[in-house]
Design a protein around this motif. Sequence first.
Motif, PDB file in Angstrom:
ATOM      1  N   PHE A   1       0.826  -1.190   0.000  1.00  0.00           N
ATOM      2  CA  PHE A   1       0.000   0.000   0.000  1.00  0.00           C
ATOM      3  C   PHE A   1       0.867   1.249   0.000  1.00  0.00           C
ATOM      4  O   PHE A   1       2.069   1.204   0.247  1.00  0.00           O
ATOM      5  CB  PHE A   1      -0.929  -0.008   1.221  1.00  0.00           C
ATOM      6  CG  PHE A   1      -1.927  -1.130   1.193  1.00  0.00           C
ATOM      7  CD1 PHE A   1      -3.212  -0.916   0.730  1.00  0.00           C
ATOM      8  CD2 PHE A   1      -1.577  -2.404   1.597  1.00  0.00           C
ATOM      9  CE1 PHE A   1      -4.129  -1.947   0.687  1.00  0.00           C
ATOM     10  CE2 PHE A   1      -2.488  -3.444   1.557  1.00  0.00           C
ATOM     11  CZ  PHE A   1      -3.775  -3.209   1.092  1.00  0.00           C
ATOM     12  N   THR A   2       0.250   2.354  -0.291  1.00  0.00           N
ATOM     13  CA  THR A   2       0.961   3.623  -0.296  1.00  0.00           C
ATOM     14  C   THR A   2       1.503   3.921   1.089  1.00  0.00           C
ATOM     15  O   THR A   2       0.807   3.761   2.084  1.00  0.00           O
ATOM     16  CB  THR A   2       0.008   4.758  -0.715  1.00  0.00           C
ATOM     17  OG1 THR A   2      -0.542   4.440  -1.994  1.00  0.00           O
ATOM     18  CG2 THR A   2       0.748   6.081  -0.784  1.00  0.00           C
ATOM     19  N   PRO A   3       2.761   4.345   1.194  1.00  0.00           N
ATOM     20  CA  PRO A   3       3.302   4.721   2.507  1.00  0.00           C
ATOM     21  C   PRO A   3       2.412   5.768   3.164  1.00  0.00           C
ATOM     22  O   PRO A   3       1.815   6.609   2.502  1.00  0.00           O
ATOM     23  CB  PRO A   3       4.678   5.291   2.144  1.00  0.00           C
ATOM     24  CG  PRO A   3       5.042   4.604   0.868  1.00  0.00           C
ATOM     25  CD  PRO A   3       3.746   4.448   0.114  1.00  0.00           C
ATOM     26  N   GLY A   4       2.333   5.695   4.473  1.00  0.00           N
ATOM     27  CA  GLY A   4       1.469   6.607   5.211  1.00  0.00           C
ATOM     28  C   GLY A   4       0.338   5.891   5.895  1.00  0.00           C
ATOM     29  O   GLY A   4      -0.609   6.509   6.363  1.00  0.00           O
ATOM     30  N   SER A   5       0.436   4.562   5.959  1.00  0.00           N
ATOM     31  CA  SER A   5      -0.613   3.757   6.586  1.00  0.00           C
ATOM     32  C   SER A   5      -0.663   3.997   8.091  1.00  0.00           C
ATOM     33  O   SER A   5       0.313   4.420   8.715  1.00  0.00           O
ATOM     34  CB  SER A   5      -0.367   2.268   6.330  1.00  0.00           C
ATOM     35  OG  SER A   5      -0.368   1.975   4.950  1.00  0.00           O
TER      36      SER A   5
ATOM     37  N   ARG B   1       1.578   6.455  11.186  1.00  0.00           N
ATOM     38  CA  ARG B   1       1.073   6.451  12.552  1.00  0.00           C
ATOM     39  C   ARG B   1       1.041   5.018  13.056  1.00  0.00           C
ATOM     40  O   ARG B   1       0.473   4.130  12.416  1.00  0.00           O
ATOM     41  CB  ARG B   1      -0.329   7.065  12.612  1.00  0.00           C
ATOM     42  CG  ARG B   1      -0.806   7.378  14.028  1.00  0.00           C
ATOM     43  CD  ARG B   1      -2.135   8.115  14.012  1.00  0.00           C
ATOM     44  NE  ARG B   1      -2.445   8.678  15.324  1.00  0.00           N
ATOM     45  CZ  ARG B   1      -3.573   9.335  15.600  1.00  0.00           C
ATOM     46  NH1 ARG B   1      -4.488   9.505  14.649  1.00  0.00           N
ATOM     47  NH2 ARG B   1      -3.784   9.828  16.804  1.00  0.00           N
ATOM     48  N   ILE B   2       1.662   4.799  14.203  1.00  0.00           N
ATOM     49  CA  ILE B   2       1.694   3.474  14.809  1.00  0.00           C
ATOM     50  C   ILE B   2       1.198   3.610  16.248  1.00  0.00           C
ATOM     51  O   ILE B   2       1.828   4.270  17.071  1.00  0.00           O
ATOM     52  CB  ILE B   2       3.119   2.883  14.797  1.00  0.00           C
ATOM     53  CG1 ILE B   2       3.677   2.836  13.364  1.00  0.00           C
ATOM     54  CG2 ILE B   2       3.110   1.479  15.409  1.00  0.00           C
ATOM     55  CD1 ILE B   2       5.129   2.422  13.279  1.00  0.00           C
ATOM     56  N   ILE B   3       0.056   3.016  16.521  1.00  0.00           N
ATOM     57  CA  ILE B   3      -0.559   3.093  17.845  1.00  0.00           C
ATOM     58  C   ILE B   3      -0.201   1.825  18.613  1.00  0.00           C
ATOM     59  O   ILE B   3      -0.486   0.713  18.166  1.00  0.00           O
ATOM     60  CB  ILE B   3      -2.092   3.231  17.731  1.00  0.00           C
ATOM     61  CG1 ILE B   3      -2.449   4.477  16.909  1.00  0.00           C
ATOM     62  CG2 ILE B   3      -2.734   3.291  19.113  1.00  0.00           C
ATOM     63  CD1 ILE B   3      -3.907   4.552  16.520  1.00  0.00           C
TER      64      ILE B   3
ATOM     65  N   GLY C   1       9.334   3.463  17.116  1.00  0.00           N
ATOM     66  CA  GLY C   1       8.455   3.971  16.072  1.00  0.00           C
ATOM     67  C   GLY C   1       7.021   4.212  16.466  1.00  0.00           C
ATOM     68  O   GLY C   1       6.241   4.746  15.662  1.00  0.00           O
ATOM     69  N   VAL C   2       6.605   3.812  17.674  1.00  0.00           N
ATOM     70  CA  VAL C   2       5.235   4.051  18.109  1.00  0.00           C
ATOM     71  C   VAL C   2       5.000   5.553  18.263  1.00  0.00           C
ATOM     72  O   VAL C   2       5.811   6.262  18.859  1.00  0.00           O
ATOM     73  CB  VAL C   2       4.944   3.323  19.436  1.00  0.00           C
ATOM     74  CG1 VAL C   2       3.637   3.796  20.046  1.00  0.00           C
ATOM     75  CG2 VAL C   2       4.886   1.815  19.204  1.00  0.00           C
ATOM     76  N   THR C   3       3.900   6.027  17.704  1.00  0.00           N
ATOM     77  CA  THR C   3       3.573   7.461  17.782  1.00  0.00           C
ATOM     78  C   THR C   3       2.562   7.768  18.875  1.00  0.00           C
ATOM     79  O   THR C   3       2.533   8.879  19.403  1.00  0.00           O
ATOM     80  CB  THR C   3       3.022   7.954  16.431  1.00  0.00           C
ATOM     81  OG1 THR C   3       1.881   7.151  16.079  1.00  0.00           O
ATOM     82  CG2 THR C   3       4.069   7.845  15.337  1.00  0.00           C
ATOM     83  N   ASP C   4       1.696   6.789  19.210  1.00  0.00           N
ATOM     84  CA  ASP C   4       0.665   6.975  20.234  1.00  0.00           C
ATOM     85  C   ASP C   4       0.620   5.728  21.100  1.00  0.00           C
ATOM     86  O   ASP C   4       0.632   4.607  20.588  1.00  0.00           O
ATOM     87  CB  ASP C   4      -0.713   7.192  19.602  1.00  0.00           C
ATOM     88  CG  ASP C   4      -0.725   8.325  18.586  1.00  0.00           C
ATOM     89  OD1 ASP C   4      -1.014   9.455  18.983  1.00  0.00           O
ATOM     90  OD2 ASP C   4      -0.443   8.052  17.401  1.00  0.00           O
TER      91      ASP C   4
END
Length: 381
Positions: A192-196, A221-223, A239-242
């Motif tokens: 898929f397009t980056p930005g998932s 975004r990695i929750i 790499g987790v953002t939330d």
Amino acid sequence: IGAGGRVITCRAAIAWTTNAPLTIEKVEVDPPKAGEVRIKIISSGICDTNKHILEGKDKVPFPAIWGHEGAGTVESIGEGVTRDKVLMFPLPECRECSSCLHPKSNFCLKERLVSISLTFFHPIYGTSRFTCRGRKIYHLYGTSTFTEYTVVHEIAVGKIDDDAPMDTVCILSCEVPTGFGAVFNIAKVRMFTPGSTCVVFGLGGIGSAVVMACKASGASRIIGVDIKEEKFPRARTLGVTDCLNPQKLKKPVQEVVVEMTGKGADFAFEAIGLIDTMVATLESCHPSYGVGVIIGLAPTNSQLIFDPMLLLSGRTLKGGALGNYKTRSCIPKMVTDYLQKKINLDPLITHTLPFESINKAFELLQGGYCIKIHLSFILEK
């Protein structure tokens, strides 16, 4: 090679029952039979699956020698086998069954990962190579790496580079391919397009590997979801953002994820092994194209129940073992990639303890004070 046909006496950590410390015992290890390898263990990882067994969630026979993430050197071989520095795999690759021969499958029909039989000590032969106090001791998953020497069938052994650092690469037996493959091979995030947007349930060893792979795949975004907030700082560095602690939310975590992402995550990964989090994983996905991946091994005799309407709209729920990698064919190449600095394993090991401190290792895991523990069989020498 080595002791050849001799019985070896060595130390092993034996589990006699659930919810009790393992005991370091002297065991006798028989020589390998045809098609088998006796291996001197140098390092072993402790997978969360072992913790679940200790807690009684996953039913296995007792007494047994656990452990399925092992790196070592060949001590002796049975007829028709040649090996040197090796990894041992909980999922074999016989290269003969319909699964091994299929280009899209890795779940060898000779596995002992899921279909553990209480009547079988050792895969293939149905006997044990371990004896302690006059009793035969069960092998687990055909590997048994919590011992100074083990006997493994050659279909579950992969030769690796001679210069591989044996104190590190043991986690390539399970943790790393399971996490990386869930992203690259099963969910196919790179298609898929980056930005998932991805959500990862469980930030232990495998969950951390999933996070690293999601980041490498270009996820924006990695929750991360875990009840142990001690894991959050390290998860953010990977790499987790939330970060979400379900126990501190006013509504179910999947509802929070849907609100955070608009309609749901593009990809969701379950790396815990609980029915509730498996359902939450599916419900966290975007209704039209979200992909949920089950990685964790559920408690014995569990039943997964969810509203089928969750799938009718287009969601996908998938599973896979060892990241869908054919173990003997693919994982040794990952060792080479590590040596060539194409992948980095170092952030995934947070603690190194001597083998004799194995119960301390389980205490750390159960308390949520670490991500991944590596046992060394050479520190105490």
